[in-house]
Design a protein around this motif. Structure first.
Motif, PDB file in Angstrom:
ATOM      1  N   SER A 365       0.997  -1.160  -0.026  1.00 51.05           N
ATOM      2  CA  SER A 365       0.089  -0.115  -0.081  1.00 51.05           C
ATOM      3  C   SER A 365       0.744   1.481  -0.177  1.00 51.05           C
ATOM      4  CB  SER A 365      -0.931   0.163   1.179  1.00 51.05           C
ATOM      5  OG  SER A 365      -1.820  -0.980   1.107  1.00 51.05           O
ATOM      6  N   MET A 366       0.449   2.259  -0.798  1.00 51.69           N
ATOM      7  CA  MET A 366       1.335   3.301  -1.079  1.00 51.69           C
ATOM      8  C   MET A 366       0.486   4.674  -1.519  1.00 51.69           C
ATOM      9  SD  MET A 366       3.497   2.796  -4.646  1.00 51.69           S
ATOM     10  CE  MET A 366       3.649   0.885  -4.208  1.00 51.69           C
ATOM     11  N   ILE A 367       1.070   5.620  -1.076  1.00 51.77           N
ATOM     12  CA  ILE A 367       0.529   6.848  -1.538  1.00 51.77           C
ATOM     13  C   ILE A 367       1.555   7.744  -2.186  1.00 51.77           C
ATOM     14  CG2 ILE A 367      -0.139   9.255  -0.680  1.00 51.77           C
ATOM     15  CD1 ILE A 367      -0.981   7.887   2.098  1.00 51.77           C
ATOM     16  N   ILE A 368       1.383   8.173  -3.462  1.00 50.81           N
ATOM     17  CA  ILE A 368       2.153   8.864  -4.398  1.00 50.81           C
ATOM     18  C   ILE A 368       1.802  10.345  -4.485  1.00 50.81           C
ATOM     19  CG2 ILE A 368       3.449   9.258  -6.499  1.00 50.81           C
ATOM     20  CD1 ILE A 368       3.075   5.957  -6.990  1.00 50.81           C
ATOM     21  N   LEU A 369       2.687  11.470  -3.886  1.00 50.84           N
ATOM     22  CA  LEU A 369       2.230  12.707  -3.917  1.00 50.84           C
ATOM     23  C   LEU A 369       2.784  13.583  -5.047  1.00 50.84           C
ATOM     24  CD1 LEU A 369       1.268  15.514  -2.606  1.00 50.84           C
ATOM     25  CD2 LEU A 369       3.187  15.357  -1.010  1.00 50.84           C
ATOM     26  N   VAL A 370       2.415  14.303  -5.986  1.00 56.79           N
ATOM     27  CA  VAL A 370       2.766  15.099  -6.853  1.00 56.79           C
ATOM     28  C   VAL A 370       2.418  16.410  -6.463  1.00 56.79           C
ATOM     29  CG1 VAL A 370       2.906  15.284  -9.375  1.00 56.79           C
ATOM     30  CG2 VAL A 370       2.553  13.205  -8.454  1.00 56.79           C
ATOM     31  N   SER A 371       3.559  17.269  -6.233  1.00 49.88           N
ATOM     32  CA  SER A 371       3.120  18.831  -5.990  1.00 49.88           C
ATOM     33  C   SER A 371       4.420  19.327  -6.162  1.00 49.88           C
ATOM     34  CB  SER A 371       3.137  19.008  -4.252  1.00 49.88           C
ATOM     35  OG  SER A 371       2.772  20.261  -3.939  1.00 49.88           O
ATOM     36  N   ASP A 372       4.085  20.968  -6.553  1.00 53.26           N
ATOM     37  CA  ASP A 372       5.106  21.736  -6.930  1.00 53.26           C
ATOM     38  C   ASP A 372       5.115  22.848  -6.052  1.00 53.26           C
ATOM     39  OD1 ASP A 372       2.696  23.254  -7.508  1.00 53.26           O
ATOM     40  OD2 ASP A 372       3.693  24.229  -9.140  1.00 53.26           O
ATOM     41  N   GLY A 373       4.569  23.164  -5.021  1.00 52.14           N
ATOM     42  CA  GLY A 373       4.784  24.262  -4.256  1.00 52.14           C
ATOM     43  C   GLY A 373       4.489  23.832  -2.839  1.00 52.14           C
ATOM     44  N   ASP A 374       4.926  24.982  -1.887  1.00 55.54           N
ATOM     45  CA  ASP A 374       4.469  24.751  -0.465  1.00 55.54           C
ATOM     46  C   ASP A 374       3.114  25.047  -0.101  1.00 55.54           C
ATOM     47  OD1 ASP A 374       7.371  24.388  -0.153  1.00 55.54           O
ATOM     48  OD2 ASP A 374       7.587  26.525   0.431  1.00 55.54           O
ATOM     49  N   PRO A 375       2.926  24.475   1.163  1.00 50.36           N
ATOM     50  CA  PRO A 375       1.376  24.595   1.358  1.00 50.36           C
ATOM     51  C   PRO A 375       0.947  25.962   1.782  1.00 50.36           C
ATOM     52  CG  PRO A 375       2.704  23.660   3.226  1.00 50.36           C
ATOM     53  CD  PRO A 375       3.544  23.549   2.079  1.00 50.36           C
ATOM     54  N   THR A 376      -0.149  26.496   1.331  1.00 53.20           N
ATOM     55  CA  THR A 376      -0.590  27.896   1.480  1.00 53.20           C
ATOM     56  C   THR A 376      -1.959  27.908   1.971  1.00 53.20           C
ATOM     57  OG1 THR A 376      -1.658  28.174  -0.856  1.00 53.20           O
ATOM     58  CG2 THR A 376       0.693  28.639  -0.704  1.00 53.20           C
ATOM     59  N   VAL A 377      -2.824  26.711   2.071  1.00 51.12           N
ATOM     60  CA  VAL A 377      -4.140  26.796   2.728  1.00 51.12           C
ATOM     61  C   VAL A 377      -4.066  25.725   3.848  1.00 51.12           C
ATOM     62  CG1 VAL A 377      -6.619  26.438   2.254  1.00 51.12           C
ATOM     63  CG2 VAL A 377      -5.130  27.432   0.671  1.00 51.12           C
ATOM     64  N   GLY A 378      -5.057  25.999   4.754  1.00 50.78           N
ATOM     65  CA  GLY A 378      -5.082  24.971   5.934  1.00 50.78           C
ATOM     66  C   GLY A 378      -3.955  24.942   6.705  1.00 50.78           C
ATOM     67  N   GLU A 379      -3.508  23.668   7.170  1.00 56.67           N
ATOM     68  CA  GLU A 379      -2.157  23.704   7.952  1.00 56.67           C
ATOM     69  C   GLU A 379      -0.765  23.847   7.032  1.00 56.67           C
ATOM     70  OE1 GLU A 379       0.561  24.063  10.456  1.00 56.67           O
ATOM     71  OE2 GLU A 379      -1.321  23.115  11.504  1.00 56.67           O
ATOM     72  N   ILE A 380      -0.099  25.151   7.150  1.00 58.02           N
ATOM     73  CA  ILE A 380       1.085  25.453   6.384  1.00 58.02           C
ATOM     74  C   ILE A 380       2.398  25.297   7.086  1.00 58.02           C
ATOM     75  CG2 ILE A 380      -0.500  27.031   5.286  1.00 58.02           C
ATOM     76  CD1 ILE A 380       0.905  29.218   6.639  1.00 58.02           C
ATOM     77  N   GLY A 405       9.855  21.084 -10.099  1.00 57.39           N
ATOM     78  CA  GLY A 405      10.409  22.384  -9.864  1.00 57.39           C
ATOM     79  C   GLY A 405      11.052  22.773  -8.738  1.00 57.39           C
ATOM     80  N   PHE A 406      11.545  24.052  -8.301  1.00 57.23           N
ATOM     81  CA  PHE A 406      12.328  24.393  -7.376  1.00 57.23           C
ATOM     82  C   PHE A 406      11.362  25.260  -6.451  1.00 57.23           C
ATOM     83  CE2 PHE A 406      15.390  23.577 -10.602  1.00 57.23           C
ATOM     84  CZ  PHE A 406      16.257  22.987  -9.983  1.00 57.23           C
ATOM     85  N   ASP A 407      10.195  25.675  -6.465  1.00 58.13           N
ATOM     86  CA  ASP A 407       9.290  26.273  -5.509  1.00 58.13           C
ATOM     87  C   ASP A 407       8.976  25.523  -4.450  1.00 58.13           C
ATOM     88  OD1 ASP A 407       9.305  28.664  -6.741  1.00 58.13           O
ATOM     89  OD2 ASP A 407       7.924  28.140  -8.220  1.00 58.13           O
ATOM     90  N   VAL A 408       8.966  24.120  -4.614  1.00 55.36           N
ATOM     91  CA  VAL A 408       8.492  23.407  -3.591  1.00 55.36           C
ATOM     92  C   VAL A 408       9.696  22.886  -2.242  1.00 55.36           C
ATOM     93  CG1 VAL A 408       9.321  21.070  -4.810  1.00 55.36           C
ATOM     94  CG2 VAL A 408       7.508  21.082  -3.111  1.00 55.36           C
ATOM     95  N   ASP A 409       9.274  22.885  -1.459  1.00 52.84           N
ATOM     96  CA  ASP A 409      10.491  22.674  -0.191  1.00 52.84           C
ATOM     97  C   ASP A 409      10.810  21.120  -0.417  1.00 52.84           C
ATOM     98  OD1 ASP A 409      11.888  22.219   2.042  1.00 52.84           O
ATOM     99  OD2 ASP A 409      11.078  23.774   2.997  1.00 52.84           O
ATOM    100  N   PHE A 410      11.545  20.787  -1.264  1.00 52.50           N
ATOM    101  CA  PHE A 410      11.845  19.587  -1.319  1.00 52.50           C
ATOM    102  C   PHE A 410      12.711  18.908  -0.097  1.00 52.50           C
ATOM    103  CE2 PHE A 410      14.754  15.793  -2.799  1.00 52.50           C
ATOM    104  CZ  PHE A 410      13.829  15.282  -3.610  1.00 52.50           C
ATOM    105  N   ASP A 411      13.266  19.442   0.606  1.00 52.30           N
ATOM    106  CA  ASP A 411      13.775  18.940   2.095  1.00 52.30           C
ATOM    107  C   ASP A 411      12.554  18.362   2.612  1.00 52.30           C
ATOM    108  OD1 ASP A 411      16.328  19.197   1.411  1.00 52.30           O
ATOM    109  OD2 ASP A 411      16.650  21.131   2.345  1.00 52.30           O
ATOM    110  N   PHE A 412      11.581  19.036   2.564  1.00 54.39           N
ATOM    111  CA  PHE A 412      10.120  18.722   3.484  1.00 54.39           C
ATOM    112  C   PHE A 412       9.635  17.716   2.897  1.00 54.39           C
ATOM    113  CE2 PHE A 412       5.633  19.369   2.914  1.00 54.39           C
ATOM    114  CZ  PHE A 412       5.177  18.913   4.172  1.00 54.39           C
ATOM    115  N   LEU A 413       9.450  17.361   1.703  1.00 54.60           N
ATOM    116  CA  LEU A 413       8.991  16.355   0.985  1.00 54.60           C
ATOM    117  C   LEU A 413       9.728  14.720   1.461  1.00 54.60           C
ATOM    118  CD1 LEU A 413       7.839  17.638  -2.501  1.00 54.60           C
ATOM    119  CD2 LEU A 413       6.487  17.148  -0.586  1.00 54.60           C
ATOM    120  N   GLU A 414      11.087  15.243   1.128  1.00 51.88           N
ATOM    121  CA  GLU A 414      12.113  14.178   1.433  1.00 51.88           C
ATOM    122  C   GLU A 414      12.023  13.672   2.872  1.00 51.88           C
ATOM    123  OE1 GLU A 414      16.602  13.210  -0.526  1.00 51.88           O
ATOM    124  OE2 GLU A 414      16.411  14.898   0.889  1.00 51.88           O
ATOM    125  N   ARG A 415      11.848  14.541   3.671  1.00 52.91           N
ATOM    126  CA  ARG A 415      11.861  14.139   5.147  1.00 52.91           C
ATOM    127  C   ARG A 415      10.447  13.550   5.459  1.00 52.91           C
ATOM    128  NH1 ARG A 415      13.346  19.373   6.604  1.00 52.91           N
ATOM    129  NH2 ARG A 415      11.300  20.086   6.778  1.00 52.91           N
TER     130      ARG A 415
END
Length: 888
Positions: A365-380, A405-415
């Motif tokens: 079982s897995m979740i695959i997240l695809v995103s290009d930016g930091d959170p801006t709504v809800g819990e940020i 791209g480079f606007d996403v906080d890749f360190d956060f996604l990696e952690r």
């Protein structure tokens, strides 16, 4: 002395040529890699002479793989040798500061992309030799090991040579070499290959390096890639012993894949609009087609809201896959980014399926997240999102994160991925982003085993790296390393257990101690001490990963101490260590440092006053997209409206800047540009301050509209969002990400929390600057500034508060005298048949410094620009944001 020979220059975040400088001769450029059992030691050497008549800077730049550790650097300048040694950062800085205090050295290093850089300033005739060493472990993906070398010598080189040596004792299954250097260099690579060894040589002659027959420019500028795989005797893997260490490789094949339960979580916020979304949709359609009937899946797409294609997992039948593809195709990006709620919803979906017995216990079982930016709504808050996901994830679930791209906080996604038994990967937002997404999915699409453990006798080994793994995917490889305990044992045994589709028979391996050492010393294809370095490399990388998700400060400190001890012992430049490069000139020690700055925003040369020696750079993280305005000959060659609102009109023919304010009211829409000839109108709506100041409500632009009637496109920029209206389609974007959009003749660039630039047909360019103020400020509100180039090409019908000055009036200023304010001169201005009393003052240009701004000196027109603008400013008040001006 030597300190007079060398100094520092700052560098851009750009990939550079390996050798930089004018009037220099590159005598040689050599790259050599020795790969022993998947572990590569690479050396880059270059010999350069300053053949010009003057002293000058010579740069040496090497792009290295992201996962590589630099472990040595030497530099020889006219017989003075500098030798590198890795030290704990605090100690390195202390030793370096001692040299700097004597005026001997200064320089600092920035980290971005994976580039090592150094630069020296030398007298004419000087000879400089550079030598860089780095090490990395090959990762097997889709059945292939890939070794990449970036070749950018920057000029023609008499001796240019690449040698890659491979030694694999179990045998090399295949080996190939390719490059991106062009057709003329494609067939120059030679490969010699025996069962256990391979040698790849690339050695173009001076003539072959030329871009054309008589060119002086080098065609060698690209990537040289070696790919190979090894023979495997059995599914038990390969166990090797050398130099008191052991390494086990585990890559079974011929196993039936486990079924999958996948929730795809797709960012559809405004920043995904355009090419990113198109590529994501293309990739998702191919990925959905790849699902088998045994797989279950669903899709969640999110912006400020979260939507589920199906609230529950569904079987990947052809009918369901077709419906899902239609859904993905219909997605229209807009709005903000609510990552937290989307991921929690995905976990809930898997938990619900598990509780209802829909998930096969042997499945993955897995979740695959695809995103290009930091959170801006809800819990940020990123750390809170990470904790929220960790809290609800079950041990049998994994999270894979793809950052576009480079606007996403890749360190956060990696952690977040590492914290939940997954991995993260950056997807470069270019024409082949869809292929990158599909390739990543291919790497995780075929799980063969779960809950793998590789056991060793407790009395035989110690300091074992990770030996328990959540999953094994087809085409990959699991590697365990460790130290042998001193004993009389002559063999080492491993024992592997796992869960598979069919009952998995435990596998055993035996290896005689030191059997490999007798072979390694007999040929040049390997390097000594590889097993020791490979164990340390794996251990340090695992500790760095553990450190990034350490739950407490105490735990983090203990891990840090272990990393430091290993990095110093094995001479690895890591985020926690620095390389001190030391030499002697006339008996005195000279020191350079390879380190990271305390605040990278200040740049590499911040605070450097003394005579610097050199910069050595190993850059770890990726660059962010930046926007810059070209400095034009005149100090202010733009027309601007900013703050309360202050108009600055640049008149190039008069070589003069004119300023005026308007005394308008909140809610009024002022026309800035109205051009029926090009079909463009630009208007701004005013907002008021929270309360009066000096018995007056201050007004600012809160909304700017750029409307092209010809294209039926309107861009409305507000302080909270940006709307893009294209006919009946309406997209909106938050300020939380950098986005570049193209609609026929119109290009829109949003730079995260900074500005929006709209360009129409390459002829009209407008930049809207965002000003944020403290939310609890008693008076001020967020507002916008607008900047337009004086070179914008309008029709002869253009008008408006700004547009009327496209046809520049004649202006004469005379009678300059002291004013009531001694700091501000006064004068008389003749313009448009009027004589006006004007005052010399200044307004602010906030393009380069939004906090303080830079002063623009101008002649100030009183009474809301009366006499300078046509008619009264009230004639420019319009009813709608897309209205054109009527005749004045």
């Amino acid at each position: 002395s030597y300190s007079d020979l060398i100094h520092v220059l700052c560098f851009d975040y750009l990939c550079m040529q390996a050798i930089q400088g004018n009037d220099i001769t590159v005598k040689s450029y050599k790259v050599e890699s020795r790969i022993t059992l998947r572990f590569a030691h690479t050396t880059v050497k270059s010999s350069v002479v300053n053949s010009g008549p003057n002293a000058q800077s010579i740069g040496f730049n090497v792009q290295i793989p992201k996962r590589a550790f630099i472990n040595n650097f030497t530099m020889n300048v006219n017989g003075i040798t500098f030798v590198g040694s890795v030290k704990e950062k605090t100690m390195a800085r202390k030793l370096y500061a001692q040299a700097r205090a004597r005026g001997k050295a200064a320089g600092i290093v920035r980290y971005a992309m994976e580039t090592f850089r150094t630069e020296v300033h030398v007298p004419p005739g000087s000879k400089v030799e550079f030598e860089l060493h780095y090490q990395e472990m090959m990762q097997r993906k889709l059945g292939v090991y890939q070794h990449t070398l970036h070749l950018q010598p920057g000029r023609l080189v008499p001796l240019l040579q690449v040698d890659v040596y491979i030694f694999e004792p179990k045998g090399i299954k295949f080996v190939t070499a390719s490059n991106t250097l062009g057709e003329q260099l494609a067939d120059l690579t030679k490969i010699s290959h025996t069962k256990e060894k391979a040698h790849i040589v690339f050695k173009p002659t001076l003539q072959q390096q030329r871009k054309c027959e008589n060119c002086t420019e080098s065609a060698v500028d690209g990537v040289f890639t070696v790919k190979y795989d090894v023979e495997r005797e059995s599914n038990a893997g390969e166990l090797e012993v050398s130099d008191g260490h052991f390494i086990q490789f585990f890559a079974p094949s011929d196993l039936s894949p486990l079924s999958k339960n996948i929730v795809f979580v797709i960012d559809v916020s405004g920043s995904m609009w355009g090419l990113k979304m198109k590529q994501t949709v293309e990739a998702m359609k191919a990925i959905l087609d790849d699902l088998s009937m045994d797989d279950y899946f669903s899709i969640i797409d999110f912006n400020h809201n979260v939507r589920c294609w199906s609230e529950d997992l569904v079987q990947a039948s052809s009918l369901q896959v077709d419906e899902a593809k239609k859904y993905v195709q219909s997605i229209k990006p807009n709005g903000g980014t609510n990552i937290n709620e989307a991921l929690l919803r995905a976990v809930q979906m898997l938990v619900r399926a598990s509780n209802q017995g829909l998930i096969d216990p042997r499945s993955v079982s897995m979740i695959i997240l695809v995103s290009d930016g930091d959170p801006t709504v809800g819990e940020i808050k990123l750390s809170t999102i990470q904790k929220n996901v960790k809290r609800v994830m079950r041990e049998e679930f994994s999270l894979f994160s793809l950052g576009i791209g480079f606007d996403v906080d890749f360190d956060f996604l990696e952690r977040m991925a590492m914290d939940n038994r997954g991995v993260a990967q950056r997807i470069y937002a270019n024409h082949d982003a869809a292929e990158q997404l599909k390739t990543f999915y291919s790497q995780v699409s075929s799980p063969l085993l779960r809950s793998i453990t590789i056991h060793f006798p407790a009395n035989a080994v110690n300091n074992v790296t990770q030996n328990r793994f959540d999953k094994f995917f087809s085409g990959s490889e699991l590697i365990v390393a460790g130290k042998l305990q001193p004993s009389d044992l002559t063999t080492l045994q491993s024992f592997t257990t796992a869960a598979a589709v069919s009952p998995f028979t435990p596998l055993s391996l035996f290896r005689f101690s030191n059997s490999l050492d007798s072979v390694l010393g007999t040929h040049q294809h390997s390097f000594t001490g590889f097993a020791r370095q490979m164990w340390a490399y794996i251990t340090v990388n695992q500790l760095l990963a553990e450190r990034s998700v350490a739950p407490t400060a105490s735990k983090k400190r203990k891990i840090t101490q272990r990393i430091l001890a290993l990095a110093l012992e094995h001479q690895f430049v890591t985020p926690l260590t620095a390389m001190l490069v030391e030499g002697h000139d006339q008996g005195r020690p000279e020191r350079l440092i390879a380190d990271s700055p305390r605040d990278s925003k200040h740049g590499c040369c911040s605070g450097t006053k003394s005579k610097p020696l050199s910069i050595l750079q190993k850059e770890y993280c990726s660059t962010t997209a930046t926007y810059s305005i070209v400095n034009l000959p005149h100090p202010f060659d733009f027309i601007a409206v900013d703050s309360d609102p202050h108009f600055i009109i640049h008149l190039p023919k008069n070589n003069m800047d004119i300023c005026f304010n308007t005394d308008s009211k909140p809610g009024h829409i002022l026309n800035l540009i109205s051009d029926p000839g090009t079909g463009v109108t630009i208007n701004g709506q005013l907002v008021g301050s929270k309360k009066m100041k000096n018995n007056k409500i201050q007004t600012y632009f809160g909304t700017i509209s750029i409307y092209s009637k010809t294209d039926s496109v309107q861009v409305i920029v507000g302080t909270d969002r940006i709307d893009l209206m294209e006919g009946r389609n309406n997209h909106f974007f938050s300020w939380g990400a950098t986005v570049e959009l193209a609609l026929n003749r119109i290009r829109v660039t949003i730079v995260k929390e900074q500005h929006v630039t709209v360009t129409i047909d390459g002829k009209i360019s407008v930049m809207v600057l965002l000003h944020r103020v403290w939310k609890k400020h008693p008076v001020q509100v967020d507002f916008l500034g607008i900047y337009m180039s004086s070179d914008n090409k309008y029709s002869t019908q253009v008008h408006g508060l700004i547009g009327q000055f496209a046809q520049e009036p004649k202006v004469k200023v005379y009678g300059v005298h002291e004013g009531a304010d001694p700091k501000k001169k006064e004068a008389t201005m003749e313009v448009k048949g009027n004589k006006l009393a004007v005052t010399r003052g200044w307004q602010k240009d906030y393009r380069h410094d939004k906090k303080r701004g830079s002063d623009v000196y101008c002649w100030f027109i009183h009474n809301s620009g009366k006499g300078f603008i046509d008619g009264s400013y009230t004639s420019y008040i319009l009813p709608q944001l897309d209205s054109f001006l009527t005749a004045i």
